[in-house]
Design a protein around this motif. Sequence first.
Motif, short mmCIF file in Angstrom:
data_model
loop_
_atom_site.label_atom_id
_atom_site.label_comp_id
_atom_site.label_asym_id
_atom_site.label_seq_id
_atom_site.Cartn_x
_atom_site.Cartn_y
_atom_site.Cartn_z
N TRP A 174 -12.98 -22.18 8.24
CA TRP A 174 -12.78 -23.66 8.72
C TRP A 174 -12.67 -24.50 7.29
N SER A 175 -11.85 -24.15 6.49
CA SER A 175 -11.74 -24.92 5.06
C SER A 175 -10.93 -26.07 5.53
N HIS A 176 -9.87 -26.04 6.57
CA HIS A 176 -9.19 -27.01 7.05
C HIS A 176 -9.60 -27.73 8.09
N HIS A 191 -11.53 -31.02 9.89
CA HIS A 191 -11.33 -32.44 9.78
C HIS A 191 -12.30 -32.96 10.76
N LEU A 250 -9.28 -28.67 13.58
CA LEU A 250 -8.84 -27.51 12.63
C LEU A 250 -7.13 -28.17 12.41
N VAL A 251 -6.76 -28.68 11.10
CA VAL A 251 -5.73 -29.47 11.22
C VAL A 251 -4.34 -28.39 10.39
N THR A 252 -3.40 -28.18 10.93
CA THR A 252 -2.44 -27.26 10.55
C THR A 252 -1.34 -28.37 10.34
N TRP A 282 -8.87 -23.26 19.27
CA TRP A 282 -8.76 -22.64 18.08
C TRP A 282 -8.32 -21.13 18.36
N ALA A 289 -16.01 -33.18 5.19
CA ALA A 289 -14.60 -32.76 5.68
C ALA A 289 -14.08 -34.20 5.78
N TRP A 298 -3.36 -29.41 15.94
CA TRP A 298 -4.97 -29.67 15.71
C TRP A 298 -5.60 -28.55 16.60
#
Length: 258
Positions: free
Chosen positions: A195-197, A199, A251-253, A149, A24, A176
Motif C-alpha cells: 500500500w505504498s500508493h 491516500h 489506493l491511487v493509480t 482493491w 499518507a 482509486w
Amino acid sequence: MSQVIAGAGTPETHWRPWLAGLAAPTAVPPATPPGRAPRVLVLVAHPDDEVLGAGGLLHGLARRGWRVDVVWATDGEASHPGSTVVSGAELARRRREESVQARDVLGLDGTTTWLALPDSGLLGREADVAAAADRALQDGGVDLVLAPWREDGHPDHEVCGRAAARAAARHGVPLWEVPIWAWHWGTADVLAPRWSHAHLVALDEATRTVKAAAVAQFVTQVRPLGPAAADRAVLPPEVLARFARDVELVLVTPAVPS
C-alpha cells in the motif's frame, strides 16, 4: 488471491493505531474540465461495497457536485446461502432496495446499473464485468474510477478491481481502489508494503454520521435474518467498526494517457 474470510478477523484495535501513524497523503480528486459536472464511475461486486469502502468519500464528492454512477456486478443474493427464512431471489430484491436507500442517504445523483451476474461466481464472468466497465467509460465523460482493491481477498471484489483497472488504463482515467475485506484477513505488516500508493480521505463528524446512516440501510447484512446460524449478520459490530473510522483509505493509480 482468495483469502479465508471467516471469524472475527483482525480487530479494529490493530488498525486504528497504524492508521493514526500512517504518513499518507490526502486523496485529492482529479481536476475536471469546466462546463460539466465531474463524474465518478463506481464498479463494485455487491450492494453495500461502495458504501462500506467509500461512503464518506462518495458523499463528499456528491456535495461538491460530482455525479456518481454505480455499476453493481451482482445483486448479492448469495450472502446467506442456506438461509432458513429468505430465498436468494428475495434477498436480491431487498439488497437492491437497500442500495437505493443508501444512495439517497448519501445524496448521490447519477446512473445505477445492475449486471445481475451470479454472486460468488464472478470468476467465471470476468469478461462480462470487463465489458461493462469498458462500456461505461466509452463516452469519455468519466473523470475517476472507483472499485474494490484488486487483492482484496474476495474473488468477486478482485474481478471488479481487475476489470476497473484495465478499463481505467485503457481510457486514461485515474483509478482509486478501496480495501474492504482486506481489513478482515490482513495485518499492517502484511499489507503496508503493498500500500505504498495509499491516500487518506478524512471524514468529519457530520460525514461519519451520514455514512453510518447509509450503512444502516443494509438491514439484511447488519442484522440477523433469523435465529439460525445460516441467518446470522454478515456485518456484525466487529466488522462494522472498520467502516466507522474518521478516515477512508484509497489506493491511487494515476491516469495513464490513452
